[in-house]
Write an enzyme that holds these catalytic residues in place. Sequence first.
Site, PDB file in Angstrom:
ATOM      1  N   HIS A 174      -9.425  10.014   3.249  1.00  0.00           N
ATOM      2  CA  HIS A 174      -9.356   9.197   3.875  1.00  0.00           C
ATOM      3  C   HIS A 174      -8.398   8.096   3.746  1.00  0.00           C
ATOM      4  CE1 HIS A 174     -13.091   6.424   2.878  1.00  0.00           C
ATOM      5  NE2 HIS A 174     -12.056   5.871   2.405  1.00  0.00           N
ATOM      6  N   GLU A 192     -10.207   8.289   8.522  1.00  0.00           N
ATOM      7  CA  GLU A 192     -11.119   9.721   8.780  1.00  0.00           C
ATOM      8  C   GLU A 192     -10.957  10.546   9.453  1.00  0.00           C
ATOM      9  OE1 GLU A 192     -13.834   8.677   6.496  1.00  0.00           O
ATOM     10  OE2 GLU A 192     -15.797   7.280   6.981  1.00  0.00           O
ATOM     11  N   ASP A 215      -8.080  -3.210   6.264  1.00  0.00           N
ATOM     12  CA  ASP A 215      -9.506  -2.953   6.850  1.00  0.00           C
ATOM     13  C   ASP A 215     -10.932  -4.262   6.642  1.00  0.00           C
ATOM     14  OD1 ASP A 215      -9.968  -2.009   4.089  1.00  0.00           O
ATOM     15  OD2 ASP A 215     -10.361   0.373   5.225  1.00  0.00           O
ATOM     16  N   ASN A 243     -13.128  12.021   1.166  1.00  0.00           N
ATOM     17  CA  ASN A 243     -12.279  12.633   2.081  1.00  0.00           C
ATOM     18  C   ASN A 243     -11.273  12.959   2.326  1.00  0.00           C
ATOM     19  OD1 ASN A 243     -12.743  10.447   3.287  1.00  0.00           O
ATOM     20  ND2 ASN A 243     -14.396  10.631   4.951  1.00  0.00           N
TER      21      ASN A 243
HETATM   22  C1  F6R Z   1     -10.446  -0.113   0.923  1.00  0.00           C
HETATM   23  C2  F6R Z   1      -9.807   1.483   2.060  1.00  0.00           C
HETATM   24  C3  F6R Z   1     -10.035   2.735   1.443  1.00  0.00           C
HETATM   25  C4  F6R Z   1     -10.569   3.154  -0.269  1.00  0.00           C
HETATM   26  C5  F6R Z   1     -10.924   4.500  -0.241  1.00  0.00           C
HETATM   27  C6  F6R Z   1     -11.080   4.442  -1.916  1.00  0.00           C
HETATM   28  O1  F6R Z   1      -9.416  -0.536   1.762  1.00  0.00           O
HETATM   29  O2  F6R Z   1      -9.029   0.846   2.668  1.00  0.00           O
HETATM   30  O3  F6R Z   1      -9.579   3.593   1.614  1.00  0.00           O
HETATM   31  O4  F6R Z   1      -8.896   2.708  -0.389  1.00  0.00           O
HETATM   32  O5  F6R Z   1     -12.497   4.063   0.006  1.00  0.00           O
HETATM   33  O6  F6R Z   1     -11.847   3.320  -2.618  1.00  0.00           O
HETATM   34  P1  F6R Z   1     -12.113   2.745  -4.427  1.00  0.00           P
HETATM   35  O7  F6R Z   1     -10.992   2.769  -4.713  1.00  0.00           O
HETATM   36  O8  F6R Z   1     -13.091   2.535  -4.132  1.00  0.00           O
HETATM   37  O9  F6R Z   1     -12.650   4.973  -4.465  1.00  0.00           O
END
Ligand code: F6R
Length: 236
Positions: free
Chosen positions: A138, A143, A67, A136
């Site tokens: 994701h 989401e 992303d 959550n």
């Molecule tokens: C990042 C992504 C997100 C993160 C997720 C966890 O490219 O796609 O899904 O993997 O928000 O983020 P951290 O590792 O910072 O807790």
Amino acid sequence: MRILETGSYQEMSVLAAGILGAQVLLKPNCVLGLATGSSPIGAYEELSKNCQNGLLDFSQVRTVNLDEYCGLAPENPQSYRYFMDQHLFSRINIRKENTHLPNGMAPDLEEESRRYEALIEGLGGVDLQLLGIGHNGHIGFNEPCSDFPRDVHQVQLTESTITANSRLFSRREDVPTTAITMGIGTILKAGKILLIAGEEKKEIIERSLFGKVTPQVPASVLQLHRDVTVITCKRS
Ligand code: F6R
């Protein structure tokens, strides 16, 4: 599904880097799906070390990231392109033109989403996709919602994700509210999936891996994939 519990963030990172590195050794021109965020930084550090000491060769590897925020230029330190250059790409012998992220600055984001989905397909699909997970549930920026989104698409980030991500921005108002992300279908097409998660994600990991499969918990869809490895760590 394999679930590996490690005792520390460092141990989780070494194990994850070992799995990613093995993929590169087995198929030198593989396509790695990559993630940003706090979870993979340690694994990227290990991969960089292994490349610098000659154990890994990334010269033929292709990468596609999950992303990118909308509206942030690649040279903006908060963009995911900047993050990837800083934590991995500038530290390994990968060719810049083989590293791909969605273009969050594209004038037509629907067109950009179609381009990115086609690009992944054109590379022959992802061999190994690395994922983190949001509180959550994701994955990528998919989401909780009423249907699993299939392809690469533009998303409106939820308040909880904006709050979680604001730790990396000086002001909450600076956090972008939209992003382009691989869809759930795009992620599920990967040959193998590797999910890494710290202790603070314990509850959502349990709901995702052992609860009902529902788009309200996007990561629960991983229960339907045939080759998923999850690495958790007890302490950060
Ligand atoms: C990042 C992504 C997100 C993160 C997720 C966890 O490219 O796609 O899904 O993997 O928000 O983020 P951290 O590792 O910072 O807790």
